[in-house]
Design a protein around this motif. Structure first.
Motif, PDB file in Angstrom:
ATOM      1  N   ARG A  14       1.429  -1.038  -0.043  1.00  0.00           N
ATOM      2  CA  ARG A  14       0.006   0.367   0.222  1.00  0.00           C
ATOM      3  C   ARG A  14       0.640   1.548   0.292  1.00  0.00           C
ATOM      4  N   VAL A  15       2.265   1.261   0.032  1.00  0.00           N
ATOM      5  CA  VAL A  15       3.003   2.179  -0.189  1.00  0.00           C
ATOM      6  C   VAL A  15       3.851   2.003  -1.765  1.00  0.00           C
ATOM      7  N   ASP A 243       3.498  12.809   4.189  1.00  0.00           N
ATOM      8  CA  ASP A 243       3.394  12.422   3.314  1.00  0.00           C
ATOM      9  C   ASP A 243       2.762  10.423   4.443  1.00  0.00           C
ATOM     10  N   VAL A 244       3.717  11.127   5.023  1.00  0.00           N
ATOM     11  CA  VAL A 244       3.570   9.820   6.458  1.00  0.00           C
ATOM     12  C   VAL A 244       3.464  10.301   7.883  1.00  0.00           C
ATOM     13  N   THR A 286      -4.631   3.965   6.126  1.00  0.00           N
ATOM     14  CA  THR A 286      -4.746   5.903   5.464  1.00  0.00           C
ATOM     15  C   THR A 286      -5.834   6.662   6.188  1.00  0.00           C
ATOM     16  N   THR A 292      -3.137   9.281   3.128  1.00  0.00           N
ATOM     17  CA  THR A 292      -2.178   9.558   3.777  1.00  0.00           C
ATOM     18  C   THR A 292      -1.533   8.015   4.043  1.00  0.00           C
ATOM     19  N   PRO A 293      -0.553   7.592   4.580  1.00  0.00           N
ATOM     20  CA  PRO A 293      -0.574   6.161   5.510  1.00  0.00           C
ATOM     21  C   PRO A 293      -0.808   6.772   6.687  1.00  0.00           C
ATOM     22  N   ALA A 315       9.152   0.994   5.078  1.00  0.00           N
ATOM     23  CA  ALA A 315       7.964   2.059   3.958  1.00  0.00           C
ATOM     24  C   ALA A 315       8.903   3.524   3.764  1.00  0.00           C
ATOM     25  N   ARG A 318      10.961   2.563   0.590  1.00  0.00           N
ATOM     26  CA  ARG A 318       9.980   2.700  -0.895  1.00  0.00           C
ATOM     27  C   ARG A 318       9.800   3.945  -1.132  1.00  0.00           C
ATOM     28  N   MET A 319       9.236   4.756  -0.047  1.00  0.00           N
ATOM     29  CA  MET A 319       8.894   5.742  -0.548  1.00  0.00           C
ATOM     30  C   MET A 319       9.814   7.109  -1.159  1.00  0.00           C
TER      31      MET A 319
END
Length: 405
Positions: A14-15, A243-244, A286, A292-293, A315, A318-319
């Motif tokens: 999901r990211v 963003d997180v 989210t 937003t995670p 995560a 990954r982003m």
């Protein structure tokens, strides 16, 4: 309970990497390049001197020596940033500084240390070889050459190279913006006095630092009281720059654990038990209009730290577009034995010492107790011993997996 792998896989599915941005060169520092970068011109862009000295023809200085120096007329004085239209002809030379373009007819540079540094004539006591101390155009980077492949992390040297080839903006994966807050009415920021029943808020500081170490831009919001409205308002206010979102505390089954209560209505967060110790209660989902995670981590410091390492850090990488999301795992000889809970993956704070012989396993020893509140021992650890779910005991002298921090 979910396994560690199941929970992490669900997060990473999901990211996604953040959309590329074109940033000013210094703002891009620490980010990953999206595209290959090719040089649009040669580097150096012209033949130039690598020494302060004199531009000469070889035939004029072939017999130069300490006993019988060669004397030449100096017809030009060329500083870096300047040039000369006068060619070097027989019996002449030009004084030249490091980085200055060499004049026509130059076959070598005589360093100033081989001369009397004279003007308008110079005495030369040693003879150079052909091409000595001349930097040739394009001998570092040729026009059209790929100088940095996509996926490269822009460190200081890479930023310098991009500047050298004339790039002042570059397309990168931006660093994720992470908002971090602690929940709990008992929390007090450092620097303020404690009253009965209060403790210091260490988690928001620790996790902000951890997010920065993972390459993110981290914003510490601080602690929020156990008040559903205050928590909702704080999270909604912060979404504009996030963003997180990472929260810590309030995810157990207590009467005042408001994170579950709030996020069950506000987003798509699933609160689950993960088969690990420390860090069993976990939440992820989210929130907000941009999905937003959000990570909801346990409140005990060691649990929060381990949860960040195992779930949040991959995560964030990954982003940023990083392919290698895992900490380095090595095998090491455990210097003391301990028990481990059956059915849970245990992460034990430890001190790792590499072996002098690279072919041999290093040594590792647990530090402190197993309590998830023991932040003093966490600060001494440079690794985590990873004990699998089916192991109930680690014997002294056995080999174990060690996650290097």
């Amino acid at each position: 309970m979910k396994s560690v792998e199941e929970h992490l896989t669900g997060i990473l599915e999901r990211v996604a990497p953040l959309s590329p941005l074109e940033l000013q060169l210094l703002d891009a520092h620490g980010s990953l390049l999206v595209d290959d970068v090719a040089a649009t011109g040669d580097l150096p862009p012209f033949d130039n001197s690598s020494m302060d000295g004199y531009a000469v023809r070889l035939a004029d200085v072939a017999d130069a020596g300490e006993r019988y120096p060669v004397v030449l007329d100096v017809i030009a004085d060329i500083a870096a940033g300047n040039s000369s239209d006068l060619p070097i002809e027989s019996g002449t030379c030009a004084r030249i500084m490091t980085g200055a373009p060499i004049p026509q007819g130059t076959e070598a540079i005589v360093p100033v240390e081989w001369t009397d540094a004279g003007m308008p004539t110079v005495r030369i006591t040693r003879s150079p070889e052909e091409g000595q101390y001349i930097r040739r155009r394009g001998d570092d980077v040729a026009a059209g050459q790929t100088v940095l492949p996509g996926g490269t992390e822009l460190g200081s040297a890479q930023v310098g190279l991009l500047a050298a080839i004339g790039r002042d903006r570059i397309r990168v994966r931006p660093k994720p913006r992470v908002v971090i807050l602690s929940t709990g009415s008992e929390l007090v920021p450092p620097g303020r006095p404690l009253t009965a029943g209060q403790i210091r808020d260490s988690n928001s500081y620790m996790l902000t630092a951890a997010a920065r170490e993972a390459g993110a831009i981290a914003y510490r919001v601080g602690n929020v009281a156990d008040d559903p409205k205050a928590l909702i308002d704080t999270i909604e206010d912060q979404l504009i720059r996030a963003d997180v979102v990472v929260t810590t505390g309030g995810v157990s089954a207590g009467a005042y654990d408001v994170v579950k209560e709030v996020l069950s209505d506000l987003g798509t967060v699933a609160f689950e038990k993960v088969a690990m110790q420390p860090g069993m209660p976990q939440g992820f989902g989210t929130i907000g209009p941009d999905d937003t995670p959000i990570f909801t981590l346990p409140g005990n410091p060691v649990s929060a730290f381990v949860s960040f390492e195992v779930f949040v850090r991959p995560a964030l990488l990954r982003m940023q577009g990083t392919e290698d999301l895992d900490r380095t795992i090595v095998r090491a000889r455990c210097e003391s034995g301990f028990r481990s809970p059956e059915g849970k993956r245990q992460f034990v704070r430890a001190r790792y010492t590499p072996a002098k012989d690279a072919a041999e396993p290093g040594a590792v020893a647990p530090v402190g107790g197993h309590g998830s509140h023991l932040i003093g021992s966490l600060a001494l650890a440079n690794a985590l011993i990873v004990v699998p779910e089916d192991a109930t005991e680690v014997e002294r002298g056995s080999d174990v997996d060690v996650m290097l921090l």
